[in-house]
Motif scaffolding. Structure first.
Motif, PDB file in Angstrom:
ATOM      1  N   ASP A 220       0.811  -1.222   0.000  1.00  0.00           N
ATOM      2  CA  ASP A 220       0.000   0.000   0.000  1.00  0.00           C
ATOM      3  C   ASP A 220       0.842   1.269   0.000  1.00  0.00           C
ATOM      4  OD1 ASP A 220      -2.322  -1.484   0.012  1.00  0.00           O
ATOM      5  OD2 ASP A 220      -2.449  -1.548   2.193  1.00  0.00           O
ATOM      6  N   ASP A 221       2.148   1.124   0.044  1.00  0.00           N
ATOM      7  CA  ASP A 221       3.025   2.299   0.037  1.00  0.00           C
ATOM      8  C   ASP A 221       3.298   2.696  -1.413  1.00  0.00           C
ATOM      9  OD1 ASP A 221       5.027   4.221   0.217  1.00  0.00           O
ATOM     10  OD2 ASP A 221       5.986   3.258   1.918  1.00  0.00           O
ATOM     11  N   LYS A 222       2.580   3.687  -1.874  1.00  0.00           N
ATOM     12  CA  LYS A 222       2.675   4.078  -3.283  1.00  0.00           C
ATOM     13  C   LYS A 222       4.069   4.574  -3.656  1.00  0.00           C
ATOM     14  CE  LYS A 222       0.674   8.643  -2.281  1.00  0.00           C
ATOM     15  NZ  LYS A 222      -0.494   9.504  -2.499  1.00  0.00           N
ATOM     16  N   ARG A 223       4.790   5.133  -2.671  1.00  0.00           N
ATOM     17  CA  ARG A 223       6.133   5.644  -2.975  1.00  0.00           C
ATOM     18  C   ARG A 223       7.067   4.525  -3.406  1.00  0.00           C
ATOM     19  NH1 ARG A 223       7.570   8.280   2.565  1.00  0.00           N
ATOM     20  NH2 ARG A 223       6.657   6.271   3.143  1.00  0.00           N
ATOM     21  N   LEU A 224       6.890   3.348  -2.828  1.00  0.00           N
ATOM     22  CA  LEU A 224       7.765   2.232  -3.176  1.00  0.00           C
ATOM     23  C   LEU A 224       7.556   1.784  -4.616  1.00  0.00           C
ATOM     24  CD1 LEU A 224       7.562   0.101   0.101  1.00  0.00           C
ATOM     25  CD2 LEU A 224       9.399   1.636  -0.624  1.00  0.00           C
ATOM     26  N   TRP A 225       6.301   1.768  -5.054  1.00  0.00           N
ATOM     27  CA  TRP A 225       6.013   1.407  -6.450  1.00  0.00           C
ATOM     28  C   TRP A 225       6.709   2.386  -7.403  1.00  0.00           C
ATOM     29  CZ3 TRP A 225       3.175  -2.776  -8.192  1.00  0.00           C
ATOM     30  CH2 TRP A 225       2.501  -3.511  -7.213  1.00  0.00           C
ATOM     31  N   VAL A 226       6.594   3.659  -7.084  1.00  0.00           N
ATOM     32  CA  VAL A 226       7.206   4.675  -7.942  1.00  0.00           C
ATOM     33  C   VAL A 226       8.718   4.554  -7.908  1.00  0.00           C
ATOM     34  CG1 VAL A 226       7.524   7.158  -8.259  1.00  0.00           C
ATOM     35  CG2 VAL A 226       5.259   6.252  -7.727  1.00  0.00           C
ATOM     36  N   GLN A 227       9.283   4.344  -6.703  1.00  0.00           N
ATOM     37  CA  GLN A 227      10.730   4.177  -6.603  1.00  0.00           C
ATOM     38  C   GLN A 227      11.218   2.987  -7.417  1.00  0.00           C
ATOM     39  OE1 GLN A 227      11.167   4.148  -2.213  1.00  0.00           O
ATOM     40  NE2 GLN A 227      12.594   5.833  -2.468  1.00  0.00           N
ATOM     41  N   LEU A 228      10.486   1.876  -7.347  1.00  0.00           N
ATOM     42  CA  LEU A 228      10.891   0.694  -8.102  1.00  0.00           C
ATOM     43  C   LEU A 228      10.866   0.982  -9.597  1.00  0.00           C
ATOM     44  CD1 LEU A 228      11.708  -2.247  -8.293  1.00  0.00           C
ATOM     45  CD2 LEU A 228       9.289  -2.886  -8.083  1.00  0.00           C
ATOM     46  N   ALA A 229       9.810   1.631 -10.058  1.00  0.00           N
ATOM     47  CA  ALA A 229       9.716   1.985 -11.478  1.00  0.00           C
ATOM     48  C   ALA A 229      10.868   2.897 -11.891  1.00  0.00           C
ATOM     49  CB  ALA A 229       8.374   2.651 -11.764  1.00  0.00           C
ATOM     50  N   GLN A 230      11.212   3.844 -11.022  1.00  0.00           N
ATOM     51  CA  GLN A 230      12.303   4.769 -11.338  1.00  0.00           C
ATOM     52  C   GLN A 230      13.651   4.060 -11.367  1.00  0.00           C
ATOM     53  OE1 GLN A 230      11.598   7.637  -8.227  1.00  0.00           O
ATOM     54  NE2 GLN A 230      10.340   8.939  -9.524  1.00  0.00           N
ATOM     55  N   PHE A 231      13.858   3.125 -10.436  1.00  0.00           N
ATOM     56  CA  PHE A 231      15.123   2.394 -10.431  1.00  0.00           C
ATOM     57  C   PHE A 231      15.234   1.469 -11.637  1.00  0.00           C
ATOM     58  CE2 PHE A 231      15.824   3.877  -6.129  1.00  0.00           C
ATOM     59  CZ  PHE A 231      17.210   3.951  -6.071  1.00  0.00           C
ATOM     60  N   TYR A 232      14.113   0.912 -12.085  1.00  0.00           N
ATOM     61  CA  TYR A 232      14.151   0.146 -13.327  1.00  0.00           C
ATOM     62  C   TYR A 232      14.603   1.040 -14.489  1.00  0.00           C
ATOM     63  CZ  TYR A 232      11.785  -4.048 -11.486  1.00  0.00           C
ATOM     64  OH  TYR A 232      11.473  -5.197 -10.810  1.00  0.00           O
ATOM     65  N   LEU A 233      14.129   2.271 -14.490  1.00  0.00           N
ATOM     66  CA  LEU A 233      14.569   3.219 -15.519  1.00  0.00           C
ATOM     67  C   LEU A 233      16.073   3.452 -15.433  1.00  0.00           C
ATOM     68  CD1 LEU A 233      11.935   6.120 -15.722  1.00  0.00           C
ATOM     69  CD2 LEU A 233      12.570   4.518 -17.520  1.00  0.00           C
ATOM     70  N   MET A 234      16.561   3.625 -14.200  1.00  0.00           N
ATOM     71  CA  MET A 234      17.983   3.905 -14.007  1.00  0.00           C
ATOM     72  C   MET A 234      18.856   2.745 -14.466  1.00  0.00           C
ATOM     73  SD  MET A 234      17.692   5.756 -10.281  1.00  0.00           S
ATOM     74  CE  MET A 234      19.436   6.045 -10.084  1.00  0.00           C
ATOM     75  N   THR A 235      18.318   1.527 -14.381  1.00  0.00           N
ATOM     76  CA  THR A 235      19.071   0.354 -14.837  1.00  0.00           C
ATOM     77  C   THR A 235      18.701  -0.029 -16.275  1.00  0.00           C
ATOM     78  OG1 THR A 235      17.410  -1.111 -13.819  1.00  0.00           O
ATOM     79  CG2 THR A 235      19.357  -0.565 -12.508  1.00  0.00           C
ATOM     80  N   GLU A 236      17.950   0.858 -16.944  1.00  0.00           N
ATOM     81  CA  GLU A 236      17.558   0.699 -18.346  1.00  0.00           C
ATOM     82  C   GLU A 236      16.711  -0.544 -18.584  1.00  0.00           C
ATOM     83  OE1 GLU A 236      21.014   1.021 -20.792  1.00  0.00           O
ATOM     84  OE2 GLU A 236      21.487   3.060 -20.141  1.00  0.00           O
ATOM     85  N   ASP A 237      15.975  -0.926 -17.561  1.00  0.00           N
ATOM     86  CA  ASP A 237      15.037  -2.041 -17.705  1.00  0.00           C
ATOM     87  C   ASP A 237      13.659  -1.428 -17.993  1.00  0.00           C
ATOM     88  OD1 ASP A 237      13.526  -4.333 -17.586  1.00  0.00           O
ATOM     89  OD2 ASP A 237      14.514  -5.137 -15.814  1.00  0.00           O
ATOM     90  N   TYR A 238      13.487  -0.990 -19.232  1.00  0.00           N
ATOM     91  CA  TYR A 238      12.321  -0.189 -19.587  1.00  0.00           C
ATOM     92  C   TYR A 238      11.018  -0.990 -19.539  1.00  0.00           C
ATOM     93  CZ  TYR A 238      16.020   2.914 -21.119  1.00  0.00           C
ATOM     94  OH  TYR A 238      17.146   3.698 -21.146  1.00  0.00           O
ATOM     95  N   ASP A 239      11.088  -2.263 -19.887  1.00  0.00           N
ATOM     96  CA  ASP A 239       9.874  -3.079 -19.858  1.00  0.00           C
ATOM     97  C   ASP A 239       9.341  -3.204 -18.429  1.00  0.00           C
ATOM     98  OD1 ASP A 239       9.924  -3.462 -22.574  1.00  0.00           O
ATOM     99  OD2 ASP A 239      10.959  -5.392 -22.473  1.00  0.00           O
ATOM    100  N   ARG A 240      10.236  -3.504 -17.481  1.00  0.00           N
ATOM    101  CA  ARG A 240       9.792  -3.623 -16.089  1.00  0.00           C
ATOM    102  C   ARG A 240       9.370  -2.267 -15.523  1.00  0.00           C
ATOM    103  NH1 ARG A 240      13.795  -7.893 -15.572  1.00  0.00           N
ATOM    104  NH2 ARG A 240      12.764  -9.821 -14.908  1.00  0.00           N
TER     105      ARG A 240
END
Length: 415
Positions: A220-240
């Motif tokens: 239920d912590d929405k910040r964690l979802w956003v952080q995970l999506a952002q870290f996927y971007l940082m590691t160039e894992d665009y699909d995830r």
């Protein structure tokens, strides 16, 4: 100012009941806190301590402090005991530096009874941490754990806070792991410490693993979802990244214009510009994304990529009006022409020229093509001539001039 938890009960037990501990229990325990016998303060100090405590329980903290300052203890134990009380009282009063001074004396005397010494050590460490004396605080948390024989996850969290402030990232990871191993339930703060440490070490893939653990635990912590999506971007894992943003969006966790924009951009990049446009447009209309030249231009770009030329032209026009921008009118004119809205295209292209653009020949050339399509050969010729004067469009314009002349000749139009 941090409010210290009321210490009346603890003080009362110390003043009145310090000799009530069972000798059998003490003998049975091997831990230092239980080996340390409690003692009563001397008669002269006891009177001041009791009177001070009575003033405290009546809500007169200043009087309680004044009485203790007059105590004049006769031995090391009495002095440590009075210093401990003063440290607690000054902490409750919010005078942390003075509290630290008295607590330090009480702790370093290392003479108080087991429970009192442990409580004093912990408060001393907490105040050092609060006052940003991180290097000084850390050893006292370990001393507290050694003295009480308690490896406590919350103590490791406090130690982790100190190491984080000192930017000692490997130590942060070490104590966070120790704390997590002891925690009865998943501790979000300890996981967050590990995340911070990996981020600052630029170990983004390790940070992703932490977030992949945290998200299922704290869904239920929405910040964690956003952080995970952002870290996927940082590691160039665009699909995830896209998949995570999409799940977060469907769960209602994306509530900022920046997050909606990133979701839309990823959708467009992964081949869904129309879906990107619809999501972006929805939140532009709702007000979450503010209307501006930039946001209208972004939305126009999504529709443009989706080959929705009419909608793209509409939003390029809104962007052009918002920014009084000739280049955006040029984009609008081109798309209106592609969508066969020639009269509106002429208006937009002429506005582009009126406001000024870097290469006027581009607008003149587009106008030449529109007029040619409308069989307005004289206007087409004049615009082509103007376009031929711009280096960027000279070659294309010159190739059309002879063609326009021939068309005008066939239709008996004087140029």
């Amino acid at each position: 100012m941090r409010k210290i938890t009321t210490i009346a009960t603890a003080l009362l037990l110390s003043v009145c009941g310090s000799a009530m501990l069972s000798s059998t229990a003490i003998a049975a325990e091997k831990c230092e806190i239980d080996k340390r016998q409690s003692r009563a303060v001397g008669d002269s100090a006891a009177k001041k301590v009791q009177k001070s405590f009575e003033a405290y329980t009546e809500g007169n903290l200043d009087a309680a402090i004044s009485i203790l300052l007059e105590a004049n203890p006769k031995n090391d134990f009495d002095k440590a005991y009075v210093d401990r009380m003063l440290g607690n009282f000054y902490a409750e009063k919010g005078q942390m530096q003075t509290a630290i001074k008295y607590l330090k004396t009480a702790v370093e005397a290392d003479i108080l009874g087991g429970t009192d010494h442990a409580a004093t050590m912990r408060l001393y460490a907490d105040l050092l941490l609060q006052e940003r004396k991180f290097k000084e605080a850390i050893p006292y948390y370990y001393k507290w754990m050694d003295f009480t024989c308690k490896a406590d996850s919350q103590m490791y969290r406090r130690v982790g806070i100190a190491h984080t402030e000192l930017k000692e990232w490997n130590k942060v990871l070490e104590v966070a792991d120790k704390g997590l191993a002891l925690a009865e339930e998943p501790d979000k703060n300890l996981y967050q410490m590990k995340l911070t440490a990996y981020f600052n070490q630029k170990k983004y893939k390790d940070a992703v693993k932490i977030l992949e653990t945290m998200v299922p635990l704290f869904q239920d912590d929405k910040r964690l979802w956003v952080q995970l999506a952002q870290f996927y971007l940082m590691t160039e894992d665009y699909d995830r990244s896209l998949a995570t943003y999409d799940l977060a969006y469907k769960a209602g966790f994306l509530d900022t214009d920046g997050n909606i924009t990133r979701l839309a951009q990823l959708l467009a990049q992964k081949g869904s510009p129309y879906q990107a446009a619809k999501i972006y447009e929805k939140h532009l209309k709702s007000g979450l994304i503010p209307e501006s030249q930039k946001t209208f231009n972004v939305l126009a770009g999504f529709y443009h990529n989706a080959k929705e030329f009419k909608l793209a032209a509409n939003y390029y026009g809104k962007a052009a009006v918002a920014g009084n921008d000739g280049e955006l009118y040029l984009k609008q004119g081109r798309l209106l022409s592609l969508d066969q809205n020639y009269k509106e295209a002429i208006v937009a292209l002429e506005k582009a020229l009126d406001l000024g653009i870097d290469n006027p020949g581009e607008a003149h050339f587009e106008l030449a093509l529109v007029h040619l399509t409308l069989k307005q050969y004289k206007s087409a010729y004049n615009r082509a001539v103007q376009a031929s004067k711009d280096k960027k469009t000279a070659r294309s314009a010159n190739s059309y001039i002879s063609y326009i002349k021939e068309k005008a000749r066939i239709h008996n139009v004087a140029l």
